[in-house]
Design an enzyme around this catalytic site. Structure first.
Site, PDB file in Angstrom:
ATOM      1  N   GLY A 325     -83.524   1.770  22.421  1.00 50.62           N
ATOM      2  CA  GLY A 325     -83.050   2.985  21.780  1.00 50.62           C
ATOM      3  C   GLY A 325     -83.158   2.863  20.272  1.00 50.62           C
ATOM      4  O   GLY A 325     -84.012   2.141  19.753  1.00 50.62           O
ATOM      5  N   GLU A 326     -82.311   3.579  19.550  1.00 50.58           N
ATOM      6  CA  GLU A 326     -82.261   3.595  18.086  1.00 50.58           C
ATOM      7  C   GLU A 326     -83.461   4.300  17.456  1.00 50.58           C
ATOM      8  O   GLU A 326     -83.521   4.462  16.245  1.00 50.58           O
ATOM      9  CB  GLU A 326     -82.189   2.176  17.495  1.00 50.58           C
TER      10      GLU A 326
END
Length: 355
Positions: A325-326
């Site tokens: 993610g991120e």
């Protein structure tokens, strides 16, 4: 059926246009006349052509690029769906501000600016993080609606305003990033509902659950959908915003807003993994015209991601077995987008070599 939206959202949807076919035709003519067999550079050719359609010019550029990391917490973590406690969301926001996270490292290399937004964490917003908090985390969707329709729309508006701000500052592309412990659970719920996939099939391990806990997580998702009256006939009774409110997340709604706002402003949107994929999918459900603005960066190990991309007819370019993610996978697409433009402008044409 409640389909009411805010004036901001309605105006944004009105501004989302189909890609400029004239610009794309001109770009394709240029690409096809480069010193190579037509289509031999595959997705790179399509990237340049779509950037032309998005920017409505046969000579697109990619000078300024960003990634926005939307952050939020989830009441459903009460059900044990994550291997980590929700407090980690706040700790990671601080890590972003200190530029110590993967997204900071990759973005520095790619020349992308990172904007971190707290749209719904349960903690105090750290200094250096943009505070756009709509609510201190969602409610437990396994016991009722995760948020109200008004809260979901407020989070969507946060994303729209951010996209408009980026566009006004000259950004031409934005990557979708997220942070929120437990957010693979609402993402899987949304994909199951919208793409019509079996929950057991698209529920992944998230932060590293073992098989027993993964199956328990699937049971929680099934219960959440049932309690919130979301089944195969939900489109007869509610719209996508309502589904997002009932089994979504504030950061997911925020990213859906970024997607809608970016499309309305003529910016490319780079889709990351399963959370960003679910957000883009909800934006697509709200307005199908966003599809042309979306670039699928990579294929996550989370099974719901592939289902979300397939629902939008998007093909991931990178296969790196990532699931962080991120926006960490999304920013890795930026060099390839830039390569596609260098191809179009710096390769010789057949006429240049006398053919």
């Amino acid at each position: 059926m409640n389909t009411a939206t805010t004036t901001k959202i309605a105006n944004t949807l009105h501004e989302i246009q189909m890609l400029d076919q004239n610009a794309m035709t001109a770009a394709r003519a240029r690409v096809d006349f480069l010193t190579k067999p037509p289509g031999s550079l595959g997705e790179l050719e399509e990237m340049a052509i779509r950037l032309a359609g998005i920017q409505r010019t046969a000579q697109p550029t990619l000078v300024k690029k960003a990634v926005t990391v939307m952050c939020g917490d989830h009441g459903v973590t009460e059900e044990g769906v994550s291997a980590f406690a929700s407090e980690l969301t706040g700790m990671m926001m601080g890590n972003f501000t200190r530029e110590g996270a993967a997204i900071n490292v990759f973005s520095r290399q790619m020349g992308a600016d990172v904007i971190v937004v707290d749209v719904g964490s349960a903690c105090e917003t750290p200094a250096g993080v943009r505070n756009e908090k709509v609510k201190n985390g969602t409610d437990n969707m396994a016991k009722g609606s995760a948020m109200s329709r008004e809260e979901a729309m407020a989070a969507i508006e946060v994303g729209i305003r951010l996209a408009e701000e980026l566009a006004s500052q000259g950004y031409q592309a934005v990557a979708l990033g997220d942070m929120g412990i437990g957010n693979t659970t609402p993402s899987a719920a949304l994909v199951a509902a919208v793409a019509g996939k079996a929950v057991a099939e698209i529920t992944g391990c998230g932060t590293g659950l073992d098989e027993e806990k993964r199956q328990a997580k699937a049971v929680v998702i099934e219960r959440s959908l049932r309690i919130n009256d979301i089944d195969s006939s939900w489109r007869d009774r509610m719209d996508a915003i309502e589904v997002l409110a009932r089994v979504g997340g504030l950061e997911i709604a925020g990213l859906a807003g970024v997607t809608l706002g970016a499309a309305a402003c003529g910016m490319a949107v780079i889709v990351d993994g399963v959370i960003a994929g679910a957000a883009a999918m909800m934006a697509f459900e709200i307005c199908e015209n966003v599809q042309g603005y979306l670039f699928a960066s990579h294929l996550s190990q989370e099974p719901a991601h592939g289902a979300a991309l397939a629902h939008m007819s998007l093909t991931p370019v990178l296969h790196l077995q990532m699931r962080l993610g991120e926006g960490s996978g999304a920013v890795l697409l930026y060099p390839l987008l830039e390569a596609s433009l260098r191809m179009m402008y710096e390769m010789a044409t057949f006429s240049d070599i006398g053919l």
